[in-house]
Design a protein around this motif. Structure first.
Motif, PDB file in Angstrom:
ATOM      1  N   LEU A  94      59.774 -57.663  48.910  1.00  0.00           N
ATOM      2  CA  LEU A  94      59.289 -57.538  50.040  1.00  0.00           C
ATOM      3  C   LEU A  94      60.632 -57.648  51.030  1.00  0.00           C
ATOM      4  O   LEU A  94      61.184 -57.839  51.654  1.00  0.00           O
ATOM      5  CB  LEU A  94      58.938 -58.740  50.582  1.00  0.00           C
ATOM      6  CG  LEU A  94      57.723 -59.118  51.813  1.00  0.00           C
ATOM      7  CD1 LEU A  94      56.958 -58.173  51.918  1.00  0.00           C
ATOM      8  CD2 LEU A  94      57.089 -60.726  51.759  1.00  0.00           C
ATOM      9  N   ILE A  95      61.677 -58.966  50.567  1.00  0.00           N
ATOM     10  CA  ILE A  95      63.230 -59.427  50.898  1.00  0.00           C
ATOM     11  C   ILE A  95      64.004 -58.219  51.445  1.00  0.00           C
ATOM     12  O   ILE A  95      64.245 -58.109  51.913  1.00  0.00           O
ATOM     13  CB  ILE A  95      63.775 -60.107  49.357  1.00  0.00           C
ATOM     14  CG1 ILE A  95      62.976 -61.330  49.866  1.00  0.00           C
ATOM     15  CG2 ILE A  95      65.380 -60.396  50.607  1.00  0.00           C
ATOM     16  CD1 ILE A  95      63.616 -62.331  48.832  1.00  0.00           C
ATOM     17  N   ASP A  96      63.884 -56.708  49.402  1.00  0.00           N
ATOM     18  CA  ASP A  96      64.473 -55.842  50.154  1.00  0.00           C
ATOM     19  C   ASP A  96      64.135 -55.189  50.913  1.00  0.00           C
ATOM     20  O   ASP A  96      65.074 -54.137  52.182  1.00  0.00           O
ATOM     21  CB  ASP A  96      64.263 -55.246  48.704  1.00  0.00           C
ATOM     22  CG  ASP A  96      65.352 -53.740  48.415  1.00  0.00           C
ATOM     23  OD1 ASP A  96      66.540 -54.196  49.247  1.00  0.00           O
ATOM     24  OD2 ASP A  96      64.565 -52.519  48.694  1.00  0.00           O
ATOM     25  N   MET A 100      66.559 -56.569  53.383  1.00  0.00           N
ATOM     26  CA  MET A 100      67.723 -56.367  53.398  1.00  0.00           C
ATOM     27  C   MET A 100      68.336 -54.614  54.068  1.00  0.00           C
ATOM     28  O   MET A 100      70.059 -54.331  53.506  1.00  0.00           O
ATOM     29  CB  MET A 100      68.079 -56.324  51.603  1.00  0.00           C
ATOM     30  CG  MET A 100      67.660 -57.767  51.107  1.00  0.00           C
ATOM     31  SD  MET A 100      69.494 -58.620  51.617  1.00  0.00           S
ATOM     32  CE  MET A 100      68.516 -60.333  51.632  1.00  0.00           C
ATOM     33  N   ARG A 101      67.743 -54.024  53.519  1.00  0.00           N
ATOM     34  CA  ARG A 101      67.686 -52.419  54.032  1.00  0.00           C
ATOM     35  C   ARG A 101      68.124 -52.369  55.584  1.00  0.00           C
ATOM     36  O   ARG A 101      69.098 -51.313  55.779  1.00  0.00           O
ATOM     37  CB  ARG A 101      65.860 -51.829  54.090  1.00  0.00           C
ATOM     38  CG  ARG A 101      65.934 -51.808  53.004  1.00  0.00           C
ATOM     39  CD  ARG A 101      65.456 -50.373  52.422  1.00  0.00           C
ATOM     40  NE  ARG A 101      64.863 -50.307  50.849  1.00  0.00           N
ATOM     41  CZ  ARG A 101      63.458 -49.711  50.935  1.00  0.00           C
ATOM     42  NH1 ARG A 101      63.206 -49.030  51.968  1.00  0.00           N
ATOM     43  NH2 ARG A 101      63.199 -49.965  49.554  1.00  0.00           N
ATOM     44  N   GLY A 102      67.780 -53.449  56.200  1.00  0.00           N
ATOM     45  CA  GLY A 102      68.212 -53.426  57.964  1.00  0.00           C
ATOM     46  C   GLY A 102      69.773 -53.972  57.858  1.00  0.00           C
ATOM     47  O   GLY A 102      70.214 -54.127  59.370  1.00  0.00           O
ATOM     48  N   LEU A 103      70.511 -54.107  57.068  1.00  0.00           N
ATOM     49  CA  LEU A 103      71.359 -54.580  56.966  1.00  0.00           C
ATOM     50  C   LEU A 103      73.034 -53.426  56.373  1.00  0.00           C
ATOM     51  O   LEU A 103      73.413 -53.965  57.040  1.00  0.00           O
ATOM     52  CB  LEU A 103      71.761 -55.851  56.141  1.00  0.00           C
ATOM     53  CG  LEU A 103      70.777 -57.055  56.279  1.00  0.00           C
ATOM     54  CD1 LEU A 103      71.353 -57.706  55.107  1.00  0.00           C
ATOM     55  CD2 LEU A 103      71.573 -57.720  57.830  1.00  0.00           C
ATOM     56  N   VAL A 113      75.094 -64.475  55.941  1.00  0.00           N
ATOM     57  CA  VAL A 113      74.655 -65.161  56.886  1.00  0.00           C
ATOM     58  C   VAL A 113      72.825 -65.079  56.907  1.00  0.00           C
ATOM     59  O   VAL A 113      72.483 -66.047  57.149  1.00  0.00           O
ATOM     60  CB  VAL A 113      74.959 -64.474  58.420  1.00  0.00           C
ATOM     61  CG1 VAL A 113      73.820 -65.589  59.805  1.00  0.00           C
ATOM     62  CG2 VAL A 113      76.073 -65.603  58.338  1.00  0.00           C
ATOM     63  N   VAL A 114      72.634 -64.247  56.196  1.00  0.00           N
ATOM     64  CA  VAL A 114      71.282 -63.822  55.843  1.00  0.00           C
ATOM     65  C   VAL A 114      70.312 -64.065  55.010  1.00  0.00           C
ATOM     66  O   VAL A 114      69.652 -64.616  55.247  1.00  0.00           O
ATOM     67  CB  VAL A 114      70.839 -61.708  56.095  1.00  0.00           C
ATOM     68  CG1 VAL A 114      69.566 -61.955  55.493  1.00  0.00           C
ATOM     69  CG2 VAL A 114      71.372 -61.290  57.169  1.00  0.00           C
ATOM     70  N   SER A 613      66.946 -62.338  60.416  1.00  0.00           N
ATOM     71  CA  SER A 613      66.367 -61.674  61.702  1.00  0.00           C
ATOM     72  C   SER A 613      68.254 -60.346  62.234  1.00  0.00           C
ATOM     73  O   SER A 613      67.232 -59.869  63.093  1.00  0.00           O
ATOM     74  CB  SER A 613      65.871 -61.116  62.853  1.00  0.00           C
ATOM     75  OG  SER A 613      65.740 -62.492  63.629  1.00  0.00           O
ATOM     76  N   LEU A 614      69.244 -61.547  61.607  1.00  0.00           N
ATOM     77  CA  LEU A 614      70.225 -61.321  62.311  1.00  0.00           C
ATOM     78  C   LEU A 614      70.829 -59.473  62.221  1.00  0.00           C
ATOM     79  O   LEU A 614      71.397 -58.620  62.865  1.00  0.00           O
ATOM     80  CB  LEU A 614      71.124 -61.846  61.255  1.00  0.00           C
ATOM     81  CG  LEU A 614      71.657 -63.036  62.375  1.00  0.00           C
ATOM     82  CD1 LEU A 614      72.691 -63.769  61.368  1.00  0.00           C
ATOM     83  CD2 LEU A 614      71.982 -62.974  63.582  1.00  0.00           C
TER      84      LEU A 614
END
Lengths: 692, 245
Positions: A94-96, A100-103, A113-114, A613-614
Motif C-alpha cells: 500500500l505504501i509503495d 512512493m510511486r507519486g514521488l 520528508v514523505v 501527500s507531498l
C-alpha cells in the motif's frame, strides 16, 4: 528488567557467569537490531528511499500482533504468520502503491520528508486505534520457558530471536543475489526504465521491496515488544538503534550491518552490567544512569561511526528532470509583504480574545521556527529533525540568562548557543550525504529529549519561568513583536537568497559535484547554513518561552520537530511565505480542535497526512497560491506568459523543435581574444612557463 | 614538468579495471585531445584528475605538486576546472546565475581584483549566451547547456580546463566558433584537455592526442600520427576515409 533477573539467577559473585549472561543478552539485543536494520537496508538498497518510518511500522506490527494474539486470543504462531505474511506486506504494498510511486521527479529531500510524514502519521494513529489508557503486555514466546547453560539461564524466546536473525541474514542473501525477483529488486534502484526494457517489472519489484521491508520491521517489533513494552514511542525510536547498526554498513552492506548490530548489542549490555548503576533511591540531583545509558549508547555509537565513515565520493548525476523549484523573491514583493503582515497582525490583535491572542502568537512562533528551515532545507537541500530541540536550547538559555525581567541579552545568547550546539551536532555528518545529517539530528533530538532536558539541572522543577521585558508584558504587544521579529529574520533570509550565499546554497542543492569542482568547500558551506538555521530556531525557542512565560521539556520533545518540518515543507519550505503559511496552519489545529472537538483526532494525524501527500505538490502551498495570484494579475493585464509558470517545467534537454539558436552569429576576431583574456586572465607565471 | 601530470593511474570498479596505468601530460598553451570508444575510461580519468574518484594507484600532479589527498575544491582552487559529459548545471538557477556562482566561489577564496559580475558579463558575451542568459538552466537545449557549462568553468579562471564532450549538441557553425574559442584559450596560456567524439574537431584543434581503449593508452601523438596509427584505426577511428577533417 531482564538483566537484573538474569543476574540474580546467575549468582552475583560469579564473574564469569555474569559476563556470559551479559554477552547472551547482548547477542539477543544485537539479533533484534540486526533484523530491524536489515529491513531498513533492504528498502534502501532496492528502492533508493531511506525509510524513516521503519520503526513506526515495526511499532504498528507489534500492536497488531498484540491485537490478534492477546486481545483476540489467536494461537501465537497464527498471529505471527498473519502479521508477517499478510498484514505487514499488504501495508508495504500500500505504501509503495499510494505514496512512493507519486514521488518520481521529486528531490531526495521530498522523499525523506514523505517517510517522516508517514512516521508521524502512524505515531498519531496508533493511540487512536489502541487507547493509551489500556494496559497492554506481550508475553515472550514459549511463555518465557527457559533452560540452563551452566549457571546462566536462557529463554527459548531468546534462542528464537537469534535463530531468526541468522535465518533472515541467509534468506536475504539468497533472495537478493540468487533469485530473479531479488536481482530485479536491486536493479530497479539503478534504473527503472532499463529494468522495464529488459522485461522486468519495476513496479512489482519496488512493491516487493516495500512489502519485505515492512515484514522485517514488524518482525523486529514483535520480537522486542516483550522487552520494551507496547509503548508507541520506544518502539518507534528502536529505529535509531537500527540506524546505528545500518550505518556501519553504510546503509548498503548486510554483513557489516550485522556486525554493527553485534557491537551495539554487546556494548549496550556490558555498559548496563558493568558501569555504575543507580543508587537505591534517586534524589533530585541524581542522574538516572540506567535510562541514560540505554538511550545514550546507540546515539554515541551513531556519532562515532559518522566520524569514522570514509568520505563517500561525490557523484555527478546529470541535470535531473525536476518538478520542484519556485520563483525567486523580489525585494518589492517581500517588503510590501512584510509590511502588510505586521499591519495585519497589529489589526488582528484588536479583535482576538485573550486566549486566541496566545494561540495565534504561538502559531507565529512556530512560523519563525519553520523559517529556520527555509535556508537549510529550502535553499540548501539539507534536512534537520531537531529544530524544536534547538528551540528548547534557546528557551532554556533565555530563561537562565534573561531572568525575571526578560533581559534581551538572553535572546542574543539563545541564538549563539543554539548555533554553536548546531555546529557540534552537524559537523560529523556534514562530510557525508544529506541523509546522514537527518539521522544525526534525529538521534540528537532523541538524546536531548530523554537525557538532557529530563535532568533536574536543566528544567529545575519540570518547568522554567521565562521573563519578558516590561514593554512586552502585554500579550497583544508581544504578538506584534513576534511579527516584527519574523519579518526581520524573513528579510535576512530573502537577502541571503538574492545574494551570493543563497545562490551557492541553491547550487549545492542542485549539484554538489559541480560545486566542488568549482572550488566550493561543501562542508564549510553546509556548516554555515546549519548554524544559521539552528540559530534561528534558538531565537524561535526564546520567543516561545517568552510567549508562554514558562518552558517545559514537553514543549521540546524529539517528536515535536517532525511536524515542524512537515508543515514547513507543506507550506513551501523554499519561501518565507511558505514558513508563515505552515506556521499558521499548524497553529490553527489546536484552535480548530477546541472549536470542533470531533476533529481533534483527525488534526493529530493531519501533519502526517499532509506530509505523505507531498508528492502531489512538492513546492508547497505558498507557491501554489503565489502562482495562482500571479497568473490572475497577468490575466488582468492581458499578458499570460506561460513560460514563466514556475511549477511546470518542460523536461530538460528535450530537443527543441525549432532551429537552435545559441546566439552565435558573429565571426571570431581579435576582440574575442581580448574577451577571453578578460574572462580568464591567467596568472603570469603559468603563461610564462608554457611553450611559446 | 608539464602543467598537469598524470602518472600511472589505475582505477578498479568491482572486478573491472576501468583504467590501467594511464599517464598523460598536459602543457599550458596547448590543447590535448583524449579520444576513444565509449566506456574506454575517459570520464573516469577526468574524475580522478578532479578528485571525484580516488585511483587505486598512480598520482596526479599540477605544477609539480602532488594532488594526492586534495579534495575536489582544493584542486579547483589550484586552477582546475571541468565540464561534465552528463550536464551538471544548477537546474534551478538561470544560466547567468550558474556563471555567477562560479565567479563568486572563485572570488570568495582568492579575493580577486575583478568584480565577479564583470567577469560573468564578459563570459556571456564571449560564448554568445546572451539570448538565453536569463532562462532557467533546466530549460536550455543541450547545446546551450554545454556552452553555459563552459562559461561556468571559465569564470573560475582555470589554468587547466577539462572538457568532457563539450561539442555534442552543437551544430556545424557553433562547433566552428567553439573551436576558435578553444584556440583562443590556448593562446592566452591555458592548458586544455578535450574529450570529444567529434573527430574532425579534435584533429583540427589539438596539438597532441591520447587514445584510450579499455582503460589503457594505446597511442599518443600529433593528429597526423594518430590518423595513421593502425591500432587506433582498429579500435576507434575505422577506415581513414571516415576521418575527413
Amino acid at each position: 528488567m531482564h538483566s537484573v533477573a538474569l543476574l540474580a539467577q546467575a549468582g552475583g559473585n560469579d564473574l564469569f557467569s555474569n559476563f556470559l549472561a551479559f554477552t547472551i543478552l547482548g547477542i539477543v539485543s544485537a539479533a533484534i537490531y540486526a533484523i530491524a536494520a536489515s529491513g531498513l537496508v533492504v528498502t534502501y538498497t532496492t528502492s533508493g528511499i531511506f525509510n524513516f518510518a521503519h520503526g513506526a511500522i515495526g511499532m504498528m506490527g507489534a500492536f497488531t500482533y498484540w491485537q490478534l494474539a492477546v486481545k483476540w486470543k489467536w494461537p501465537t504462531l497464527l498471529a505471527i504468520a498473519v502479521v508477517l505474511l499478510v498484514i505487514a506486506p499488504a501495508f508495504g504494498w500500500l505504501i509503495d502503491r499510494v505514496i512512493m510511486r507519486g514521488l518520481e521527479g521529486t528531490s531526495e529531500v521530498t522523499k525523506i520528508v514523505v517517510t517522516i510524514g508517514l512516521t508521524f502519521g502512524l505515531i498519531a494513529l496508533a493511540p487512536v486505534i489502541w487507547s493509551p489508557r489500556e494496559n497492554r503486555k506481550v508475553q515472550p514466546l514459549f511463555a518465557g520457558n527457559k533452560f540452563e547453560l551452566g549457571s546462566v539461564s536462557i529463554t527459548y524466546h531468546q534462542i528464537v530471536i537469534i535463530v531468526v536473525a541468522l535465518a533472515v541474514a541467509v534468506g536475504l542473501r539468497l533472495l537478493l543475489y540468487k533469485t530473479r525477483p531479488g536481482v530485479s529488486m536491486r536493479a530497479v534502484v539503478d534504473s527503472r526504465s532499463l529494468v522495464q526494457l529488459n522485461g522486468g517489472r519495476p513496479n512489482r519489484s519496488s512493491a516487493l521491496s516495500w512489502a519485505l521491508g515492512c515484514s522485517l520491521a514488524a518482525l523486529a517489533g514483535i520480537l522486542i515488544a516483550d522487552r520494551l513494552g507496547l509503548e508507541v514511542l520506544s518502539l518507534t525510536f528502536l529505529v535509531i538503534n537500527a540506524y546505528a547498526a545500518a550505518i556501519v554498513g553504510r546503509l548498503v552492506s548486510l554483513p557489516l550491518t550485522y556486525l554493527g548490530a553485534l557491537i551495539l548489542g554487546l556494548v549496550e549490555n556490558y555498559a548496563v552490567g558493568y558501569l555504575p548503576t543507580n543508587p537505591q533511591f534517586l534524589t533530585d540531583r541524581d542522574i538516572d544512569l540506567t535510562t541514560t545509558l540505554r538511550i545514550a549508547i546507540p546515539v554515541i555509537m551513531l556519532f562515532i561511526v559518522l566520524l569514522i565513515l570514509p568520505h563517500a565520493p561525490l557523484r555527478a548525476h546529470g541535470l535531473q528532470r525536476s518538478r520542484e523549484g519556485v520563483e525567486k523573491p523580489t525585494w518589492a514583493w517581500a517588503l510590501v509583504g512584510f509590511g502588510a503582515f505586521i499591519v495585519a497582525t497589529a489589526t488582528v490583535t484588536l479583535f482576538l480574545s485573550d486566549k486566541n491572542v496566545v494561540s495565534w502568537s504561538k502559531a507565529l512562533v512556530f512560523a519563525l521556527i519553520m523559517l529556520s528551515l527555509v535556508p537549510l532545507t529550502g535553499f540548501g537541500g539539507q534536512i534537520s529533525l531537531a529544530q524544536m530541540t534547538f528551540a528548547g536550547i534557546g528557551a532554556v538559555t533565555m530563561a537562565k540568562v534573561g531572568g525575571e525581567s526578560g533581559n534581551l541579552l538572553g535572546i542574543v545568547l539563545a541564538i549563539l548557543i543554539a548555533a554553536a550546539v548546531g555546529a557540534l551536532v552537524a559537523l560529523p555528518a556534514l562530510r557525508l550525504r544529506g541523509i546522514y545529517l537527518a539521522l544525526a539530528t534525529l538521534a540528537f533530538a532523541f538524546f536531548m529529549d530523554k537525557v538532557v532536558f529530563s535532568q533536574k539541572a536543566v528544567f529545575e522543577n519540570g518547568s522554567l519561568s521565562v521573563g519578558r521585558p516590561p514593554f512586552l508584558e502585554n500579550d497583544r504587544v508581544f504578538m506584534v513583536f513576534i511579527a516584527v521579529v519574523f519579518s526581520v529574520v524573513g528579510i535576512v533570509v530573502v537577502w541571503l537568497r538574492l545574494g551570493p550565499f543563497g545562490r551557492r546554497l541553491q547550487a549545492m542543492k542542485d549539484s554538489p559535484a559541480a560545486c566542488a569542482t568549482l572550488g566550493l568547500n561543501l562542508t564549510v558551506t553546509k556548516l554555515q547554513v546549519f548554524m544559521l538555521s539552528a540559530g534561528i530556531a534558538g531565537l524561535g525557542g526564546a520567543m516561545f518561552g517568552m510567549l508562554q512565560k514558562t518552558a517545559t521539556p514537553t514543549n521540546f520533545e524529539a517528536l515535536s520537530s517532525l511536524p515542524i518540518l512537515l508543515m514547513a515543507v507543506a507550506g513551501g519550505v523554499s519561501m518565507v511565505s511558505g514558513a508563515l503559511l505552515g506556521g499558521l496552519l499548524y497553529g490553527s489545529f489546536p484552535v480548530i480542535s477546541e472549536a470542533i472537538p470531533a476533529l481533534s483526532s483527525l488534526l493529530l494525524v493531519a501533519p502526517g497526512l499532509i506530509g505523505i501527500s507531498l508528492g502531489r505538490n512538492p513546492n508547497g502551498a505558498a507557491n501554489e497560491i503565489g502562482t495562482t495570484v500571479r497568473q490572475a494579475i497577468d490575466k488582468r493585464r492581458g499578458r499570460i506568459e506561460h513560460d514563466k509558470e514556475p511549477s511546470k517545467f518542460r523536461a530538460p534537454m528535450e530537443p527543441h523543435l525549432e532551429v537552435e539558436t545559441l546566439g552565435i552569429d558573429r565571426g571570431f576576431g581579435p576582440e574575442d581574444l581580448a574577451l577571453i583574456d578578460e574572462v580568464v586572465r591567467l596568472d603570469e607565471e603559468v603563461v610564462a612557463s608554457g611553450p611559446p | 614538468m608539464a602543467l598537469l601530470d598524470v602518472t600511472g593511474v589505475s582505477v578498479k570498479f568491482g572486478g573491472n579495471m576501468a583504467l590501467t596505468d594511464v599517464s598523460l601530460a598536459v602543457e599550458s598553451h596547448t590543447i590535448t585531445g583524449l579520444i576513444g570508444p565509449n566506456g574506454a575510461g575517459k570520464t573516469t580519468l577526468f574524475n580522478v584528475i578532479t578528485g571525484l574518484q580516488d585511483p587505486l594507484r598512480g598520482k596526479v600532479a599540477m605544477n609539480g605538486i602532488n594532488l594526492d589527498g586534495f579534495a575536489p575544491h582544493d584542486r579547483s582552487q589550484r586552477g582546475m576546472a571541468r565540464t561534465f559529459q552528463r550536464i551538471e548545471l544548477f537546474g534551478s538557477l538561470t544560466a547567468r546565475e550558474n556563471l555567477q556562482v562560479g565567479a563568486e566561489i572563485k572570488r570568495a577564496w582568492d579575493g580577486g581584483e575583478v568584480r565577479a559580475g564583470d567577469r560573468v558579463d564578459s563570459a556571456i558575451e564571449l560564448i554568445g549566451m546572451a539570448p538565453f542568459a536569463d532562462l532557467r538552466a533546466d530549460r536550455l537545449t543541450t547545446g546551450q547547456a554545454r556552452l553555459v557549462e563552459l562559461g561556468r568553468a571559465l569564470v573560475t579562471r582555470p589554468k587547466v580546463l577539462l572538457l568532457d564532450e563539450p561539442a555534442s549538441g552543437l551544430d556545424a557553425d557553433e562547433t566552428e566558433y567553439f573551436a576558435k574559442i578553444l584556440r583562443g584559450l590556448a593562446k592566452v596560456g591555458m592548458a586544455v584537455l578535450l574529450v570529444e567524439h567529434d573527430i574532425p574537431l579534435v584533429m583540427k584543434t589539438c596539438h597532441t592526442i591520447y587514445v584510450l581503449d579499455f582503460g589503457k593508452v594505446i597511442a599518443v601523438g600529433s593528429p597526423a600520427e594518430i590518423r595513421q596509427n593502425q591500432l587506433v584505426i582498429d579500435a576507434y577511428l575505422g577506415a581513414p576515409a571516415e576521418v575527413e577533417a
